[in-house]
Design a protein around this motif. Structure first.
Motif, short mmCIF file in Angstrom:
data_model
loop_
_atom_site.label_atom_id
_atom_site.label_comp_id
_atom_site.label_asym_id
_atom_site.label_seq_id
_atom_site.Cartn_x
_atom_site.Cartn_y
_atom_site.Cartn_z
N UNK A 61 0.82 -1.22 0.00
CA UNK A 61 0.00 0.00 0.00
C UNK A 61 0.85 1.26 0.00
N UNK A 62 1.99 1.26 0.68
CA UNK A 62 2.86 2.43 0.67
C UNK A 62 3.51 2.64 -0.68
N UNK A 63 3.60 1.58 -1.49
CA UNK A 63 4.14 1.69 -2.84
C UNK A 63 3.12 2.20 -3.83
N UNK A 64 1.90 2.43 -3.37
CA UNK A 64 0.83 2.86 -4.26
C UNK A 64 0.03 1.72 -4.82
N UNK A 65 0.27 0.52 -4.31
CA UNK A 65 -0.51 -0.64 -4.74
C UNK A 65 -1.85 -0.69 -4.05
N UNK A 66 -2.75 -1.48 -4.61
CA UNK A 66 -4.10 -1.64 -4.07
C UNK A 66 -4.31 -3.09 -3.65
N UNK A 67 -4.98 -3.28 -2.52
CA UNK A 67 -5.32 -4.62 -2.05
C UNK A 67 -6.83 -4.78 -2.02
N UNK A 68 -7.30 -5.84 -2.68
CA UNK A 68 -8.73 -6.18 -2.65
C UNK A 68 -8.87 -7.48 -1.88
N UNK A 69 -9.63 -7.44 -0.80
CA UNK A 69 -9.87 -8.65 -0.01
C UNK A 69 -11.29 -9.13 -0.29
#
Length: 327
Positions: A155-163
């Motif tokens: 998330x700090x890298x600008x990535x997105x997590x979908x759970x």
């Protein structure tokens, strides 16, 4: 599974990723195919890392590489679920959103299956593909517990997590049917999913834990900016709204036509048909798509098994705002 069927299955799942990297990054392929044959199809042994049990084919060294060394990029997408909660389905939706303007790229991206994109699967050398892949935005998937994924780095890298979460009764029935199709193991009955000691199943959890504990830990991120919870039953009931919300979360603006195309292409029936025609759900292979409907558990679980789930949900998730849909 015959040797011929096994080799076809390996080719279908491993070869497509090679088309998305330059030749100098294809040196791992022989190693990967040997791994698939020996460690996934024939070995059938669970691994363990930090007390968590991994299914056959999931490697501790690969998990550690993903946590410590994998460099996430701005725009990367990670789809997280416990097994049989909708990972493949939501990953396909994400792929259609990200690569909707280039159907050839979309086709190749779909071919970059879980054997490349899942953080935990395969030899470390598979990251030679994922770190050099020619995709404008990369996608990953995982069944790992929260403790084994560097979600902060994502998330700090600008990535997105979908759970993706699913009601535990239908998930358990889906898992039971799926495991019967795996090349290394057979479930004899639902007692393996709902054992008398209540806590027998060990997949991506510590001894004595299960899906609900894994969900509890990931759900702690529900209010994080780059984290989104998708509910399987809501997606099944209202795909237009949920897919639009996923696109918005990913920063992608869909036209009405694009949205409806994605809804149609990622319907359960369409994906199952595509898997059957491509060989990823071939005879003798894994049954990735089955029915995917809510409420199927009523045809399989006893009253006692259903009540056991209800007790565990209250015990483990009672302090959260999670409310499952069972119909």
């Amino acid at each position: 599974m015959s040797d011929e069927a096994m080799n076809k299955f390996i080719d279908v799942w491993v070869d497509p990723g090679l088309q998305l990297v330059d030749p100098e990054h294809r040196t791992h392929v022989k190693e990967y195919k040997k791994f698939m044959e020996e460690r996934f199809f024939k070995w059938g042994k669970q691994n363990e890392i930090d007390g968590y049990f991994l299914n056959p084919g999931m490697e501790p060294g690969t998990v550690r590489y993903a946590y410590n060394q994998l460099k996430y990029k701005n725009g990367d997408v990670l789809v997280v679920t416990y097994p049989k909660s909708g990972t493949t389905w939501v990953t396909r939706i994400v792929q259609n959103i990200l690569y909707r303007h280039d159907l050839k790229l979309l086709e190749l991206a779909i071919g970059v299956s879980q054997f490349y994109s899942y953080l935990e699967f395969g030899p470390v050398s598979k990251y030679e593909v994922m770190e050099n892949i020619k995709l404008p935005r990369r996608f990953f998937g995982t069944h790992l517990p929260e403790a084994l994924v560097n979600s902060k780095k994502v998330m700090q890298s600008g990535g997105k997590i979908i759970y993706v979460m699913r009601n535990p009764k239908d998930r358990a029935v889906s898992w039971y049917n799926f495991v019967q199709s795996l090349p290394y193991r057979k479930h004899k009955s639902l007692e393996d999913v709902f054992p008398k000691n209540e806590r027998k199943q060990r997949s991506f959890v510590k001894d004595g834990e299960g899906y609900l504990e894994s969900l509890r830990e990931w759900y702690k991120h529900k209010d994080d900016e780059n984290f989104k919870v998708v509910v399987f039953e809501e997606l099944r009931k209202n795909p237009i709204t949920v897919i639009q919300n996923i696109a918005t979360f990913l920063g992608e603006k869909l036209t009405d036509e694009e949205l409806m195309d994605i809804v149609e292409m990622t319907s359960f029936a369409a994906m199952k048909k595509q898997a059957e025609s491509s060989g990823t759900q071939q005879e003798g292979g894994m049954q990735i798509f089955r029915k995917g409907k809510a409420g199927a558990w009523k045809d399989h679980l006893t009253v006692a098994q259903s009540e056991l789930v209800d007790r565990k949900v209250k015990e483990i998730l009672g302090h959260t705002d999670i409310k499952f849909t069972y119909d």
